[in-house]
Write a protein that holds these residues in place. Structure first.
Motif, PDB file in Angstrom:
ATOM      1  N   ASP A 159       0.809  -1.227   0.000  1.00 39.09           N
ATOM      2  CA  ASP A 159       0.000   0.000   0.000  1.00 39.09           C
ATOM      3  C   ASP A 159       0.839   1.272   0.000  1.00 39.09           C
ATOM      4  O   ASP A 159       0.560   2.216  -0.732  1.00 39.09           O
ATOM      5  N   SER A 160       1.880   1.273   0.828  1.00 39.50           N
ATOM      6  CA  SER A 160       2.630   2.526   0.986  1.00 39.50           C
ATOM      7  C   SER A 160       3.651   2.762  -0.124  1.00 39.50           C
ATOM      8  O   SER A 160       4.052   3.891  -0.379  1.00 39.50           O
ATOM      9  N   GLY A 161       4.075   1.685  -0.767  1.00 38.35           N
ATOM     10  CA  GLY A 161       5.093   1.837  -1.805  1.00 38.35           C
ATOM     11  C   GLY A 161       6.490   2.012  -1.230  1.00 38.35           C
ATOM     12  O   GLY A 161       7.431   2.350  -1.948  1.00 38.35           O
ATOM     13  N   VAL A 162       6.626   1.755   0.065  1.00 42.03           N
ATOM     14  CA  VAL A 162       7.950   1.879   0.696  1.00 42.03           C
ATOM     15  C   VAL A 162       8.807   0.680   0.274  1.00 42.03           C
ATOM     16  O   VAL A 162       8.330  -0.460   0.260  1.00 42.03           O
ATOM     17  N   ASP A 174      16.935   6.968  -8.114  1.00 40.30           N
ATOM     18  CA  ASP A 174      16.475   6.800  -6.745  1.00 40.30           C
ATOM     19  C   ASP A 174      15.459   5.657  -6.604  1.00 40.30           C
ATOM     20  O   ASP A 174      14.337   5.722  -7.096  1.00 40.30           O
ATOM     21  N   ASP A 176      13.842   4.416  -4.031  1.00 38.12           N
ATOM     22  CA  ASP A 176      12.633   4.674  -3.233  1.00 38.12           C
ATOM     23  C   ASP A 176      11.560   5.352  -4.082  1.00 38.12           C
ATOM     24  O   ASP A 176      10.380   5.036  -3.978  1.00 38.12           O
ATOM     25  N   VAL A 177      12.013   6.299  -4.902  1.00 36.37           N
ATOM     26  CA  VAL A 177      11.066   7.027  -5.753  1.00 36.37           C
ATOM     27  C   VAL A 177      10.502   6.093  -6.827  1.00 36.37           C
ATOM     28  O   VAL A 177       9.299   6.119  -7.119  1.00 36.37           O
ATOM     29  N   GLY A 180       7.958   3.969  -5.237  1.00 33.48           N
ATOM     30  CA  GLY A 180       6.739   4.743  -4.994  1.00 33.48           C
ATOM     31  C   GLY A 180       5.933   4.932  -6.254  1.00 33.48           C
ATOM     32  O   GLY A 180       4.711   4.712  -6.282  1.00 33.48           O
ATOM     33  N   MET A 181       6.615   5.319  -7.339  1.00 31.89           N
ATOM     34  CA  MET A 181       5.902   5.564  -8.598  1.00 31.89           C
ATOM     35  C   MET A 181       5.330   4.264  -9.171  1.00 31.89           C
ATOM     36  O   MET A 181       4.234   4.255  -9.721  1.00 31.89           O
ATOM     37  N   THR A 183       4.305   1.789  -7.467  1.00 28.41           N
ATOM     38  CA  THR A 183       3.119   1.499  -6.651  1.00 28.41           C
ATOM     39  C   THR A 183       1.943   2.369  -7.098  1.00 28.41           C
ATOM     40  O   THR A 183       0.805   1.894  -7.187  1.00 28.41           O
ATOM     41  N   ALA A 184       2.250   3.632  -7.391  1.00 27.69           N
ATOM     42  CA  ALA A 184       1.195   4.547  -7.843  1.00 27.69           C
ATOM     43  C   ALA A 184       0.619   4.080  -9.177  1.00 27.69           C
ATOM     44  O   ALA A 184      -0.604   4.048  -9.369  1.00 27.69           O
ATOM     45  N   ALA A 255       8.087  -0.519   9.122  1.00 26.23           N
ATOM     46  CA  ALA A 255       9.242   0.169   8.528  1.00 26.23           C
ATOM     47  C   ALA A 255      10.448   0.224   9.450  1.00 26.23           C
ATOM     48  O   ALA A 255      11.586   0.046   9.018  1.00 26.23           O
ATOM     49  N   GLU A 256      10.184   0.454  10.722  1.00 29.03           N
ATOM     50  CA  GLU A 256      11.307   0.628  11.645  1.00 29.03           C
ATOM     51  C   GLU A 256      11.979  -0.700  11.997  1.00 29.03           C
ATOM     52  O   GLU A 256      13.085  -0.729  12.513  1.00 29.03           O
TER      53      GLU A 256
ATOM     54  N   LYS B   5       5.382   6.733   4.286  1.00 31.20           N
ATOM     55  CA  LYS B   5       4.613   7.357   3.208  1.00 31.20           C
ATOM     56  C   LYS B   5       3.783   8.503   3.800  1.00 31.20           C
ATOM     57  O   LYS B   5       3.103   8.328   4.807  1.00 31.20           O
ATOM     58  N   VAL B  40       5.263  10.970  -6.944  1.00 29.06           N
ATOM     59  CA  VAL B  40       5.940  10.523  -5.726  1.00 29.06           C
ATOM     60  C   VAL B  40       7.366  11.059  -5.712  1.00 29.06           C
ATOM     61  O   VAL B  40       8.039  11.087  -6.735  1.00 29.06           O
ATOM     62  N   TRP B  57       3.658  11.594  -1.422  1.00 29.00           N
ATOM     63  CA  TRP B  57       2.729  11.382  -2.532  1.00 29.00           C
ATOM     64  C   TRP B  57       1.903  12.659  -2.686  1.00 29.00           C
ATOM     65  O   TRP B  57       1.086  12.980  -1.820  1.00 29.00           O
ATOM     66  N   GLY B  75      -1.925   3.040   3.248  1.00 34.92           N
ATOM     67  CA  GLY B  75      -0.556   2.818   3.700  1.00 34.92           C
ATOM     68  C   GLY B  75       0.155   4.083   4.111  1.00 34.92           C
ATOM     69  O   GLY B  75       1.352   4.054   4.421  1.00 34.92           O
TER      70      GLY B  75
END
Lengths: 276, 163
Positions: A159-162, A174, A176-177, A180-181, A183-184, A255-256, B5, B40, B57, B75
């Motif tokens: 869900d978070s794309g992390v 990058d 992480d980016v 994220g993208m 995931t989007a 995450a942690e 996020k 993002v 986001w 999330g």
């Protein structure tokens, strides 16, 4: 008789007066005639004037006539699309031909390499495969050459794309980016086109493909270069399932607590030597 | 490093993208916003001596409209709800929007941000905040950069507290 003499006298007088009055004009006309009859002299006189006007026109043209020229060019381009394509196609055709012939040269070189190793183990294996399974030996050679390579593997929280882990043969932008993208995009496609709960499985661009395998809390995105057959897809899927079974059992995203470095090195272990 | 996020949401034209661009080094084209409705980016910043990675986001469009995929919100550990202090229309439905976000993401840290404070006098800002039905956490100006870093510091600190 008297009147004739008078008439003659008048004409003579008139002629003299005409000569006196028109002498200058006649001289001028003679000069102009001489000038017009002599191209060198004419060009000498007219050239500076023409030059001046041309310079003025050059200077003023872009400002004064740009809109008009634009309109004419636009009209002309619209009217001559077919002619334009006629001009462009041969150039494109040459480029395509050049590319194809280059690819054929590469293919030929590769085939030569294979044939040079006629008695290599792989060659003998292929011959055996060919005899047993009835597959053309040439096809086997071609499929070996058109190999698919895994360029990158992303492990991403659903869900978070992390980014949870990552393996790459080359340094990339990058991560992480990108995660994220991806995931989007995945979320967008699934939302826009899925009536029931379905997952996006493949994104293609050029020779690259992104194979996506979704799990409950995370998903894996495998960046592949080359053509991917159904069998190869199955192999990647199986490898990802092995990874999920071996390394992600009991995973609950936090995450942690997620050790991204550990997961990344595990991904490398699973996919580094994965020749598809 | 804590990686979270965070979504930026709010009405059209309130300055979400400007806040986003002010906070992160924007290396990607804004065309993503118009094509899939989200962009993002990431920023790693130090909060109370610890590194926090914000995966931001920037979501185009309204909060509770059906046009934005709900999955864009899922999330998210943090929500930045932005409204434009100079346009009352942008906080007309603030109660409905906040309610929607709280239902969607009950465990997330929510920050209500009044942006474009540079367009108003100090007194005007105070009047708006007094009349606002929700508590505004911070007022910012993406144009001048005022309080933008502070917003993310506060958000980061609250995210760290929840670890």
């Amino acid at each position: 008789m008297g009147s004739d003499a008078q008439k003659q006298n008048d004409e003579m007088m008139l002629s003299i007066i005409r000569d006196i009055l028109l002498r200058e004009d006649r001289d001028d006309i003679a000069d102009i005639k001489e000038l017009l009859d002599d191209p060198d002299k004419l060009s000498e006189r007219i050239a500076p004037v023409i030059e001046f006007h041309i310079e003025t026109l050059k200077r003023k043209f872009p400002k004064e006539y740009r809109k008009e020229v634009d309109k004419i060019v636009e009209r002309k381009l619209k009217a001559s699309q077919d002619e334009l394509l006629d001009v462009v196609y041969p150039v494109m055709g040459k480029m395509v031909r050049k590319y194809v012939s280059h690819q054929f040269v590469s293919l030929k070189e590769s085939l030569d390499d294979r044939l040079r190793n006629f008695f290599s183990t792989q060659r003998l294996v292929n011959r055996f495969k060919s005899m047993v399974f009835g597959v053309n030996e040439g096809d086997l050679l071609l499929s070996e050459m058109d190999s698919t390579s895994i360029e990158e593997v992303f492990l991403i929280e659903r869900d978070s794309g992390v980014l949870l882990g990552h393996y790459s043969r080359n340094t990339t932008m990058d991560r992480d980016v990108v995660a994220g993208m991806l995931t989007a995009i995945k979320a967008f496609v699934e939302d826009a086109f899925s009536k029931e709960r379905q997952d996006l499985e493949m994104i293609e661009y050029g020779t690259y493909k992104i194979y996506i395998q979704s799990f409950h809390l995370y998903y894996a995105a495998v960046i592949l270069n080359g053509s991917v057959t159904a069998t190869e897809k199955d192999r990647i899927a199986a490898r990802l399932l092995d990874f999920a079974e071996g390394e992600m059992k009991g995973f609950s995203y936090n995450a942690e607590e997620t050790d991204t470095n550990k997961l990344s090195s595990k991904l490398a272990e699973y996919f580094k030597h994965e020749g598809i | 490093m804590l990686s979270k996020k965070v979504i930026l949401t709010g009405n059209f034209g309130v300055g979400k993208t400007s806040l986003f661009n002010r906070f992160v080094y924007n290396r990607f084209s804004d065309k993503y916003l118009t094509t899939i409705g989200v962009k993002v980016n990431k920023k790693v910043t130090e909060v109370d001596g610890e590194e926090v990675s914000f995966l931001l986001w920037d979501i185009a469009g309204e909060v509770s409209q059906d046009k934005v995929p709900v999955s864009y919100f899922l999330g998210a550990a943090g929500i930045i709800y932005v409204f434009d202090l100079s346009r009352p229309l942008t906080f007309e439905h603030i109660d409905r929007d906040i309610e929607h976000l709280r239902q969607l993401l009950p465990n997330s840290v929510l920050k209500i941000v009044g942006n474009k404070k540079d367009l108003l006098q100090e007194g005007e800002v105070e009047n708006i905040l007094q009349e606002l039905s929700q508590k505004c956490d911070i007022t910012t100006s993406a144009k001048t950069g005022e309080s933008v870093e502070e917003l993310f510091q506060e958000l980061g600190a609250e995210l760290l507290k929840r670890v």
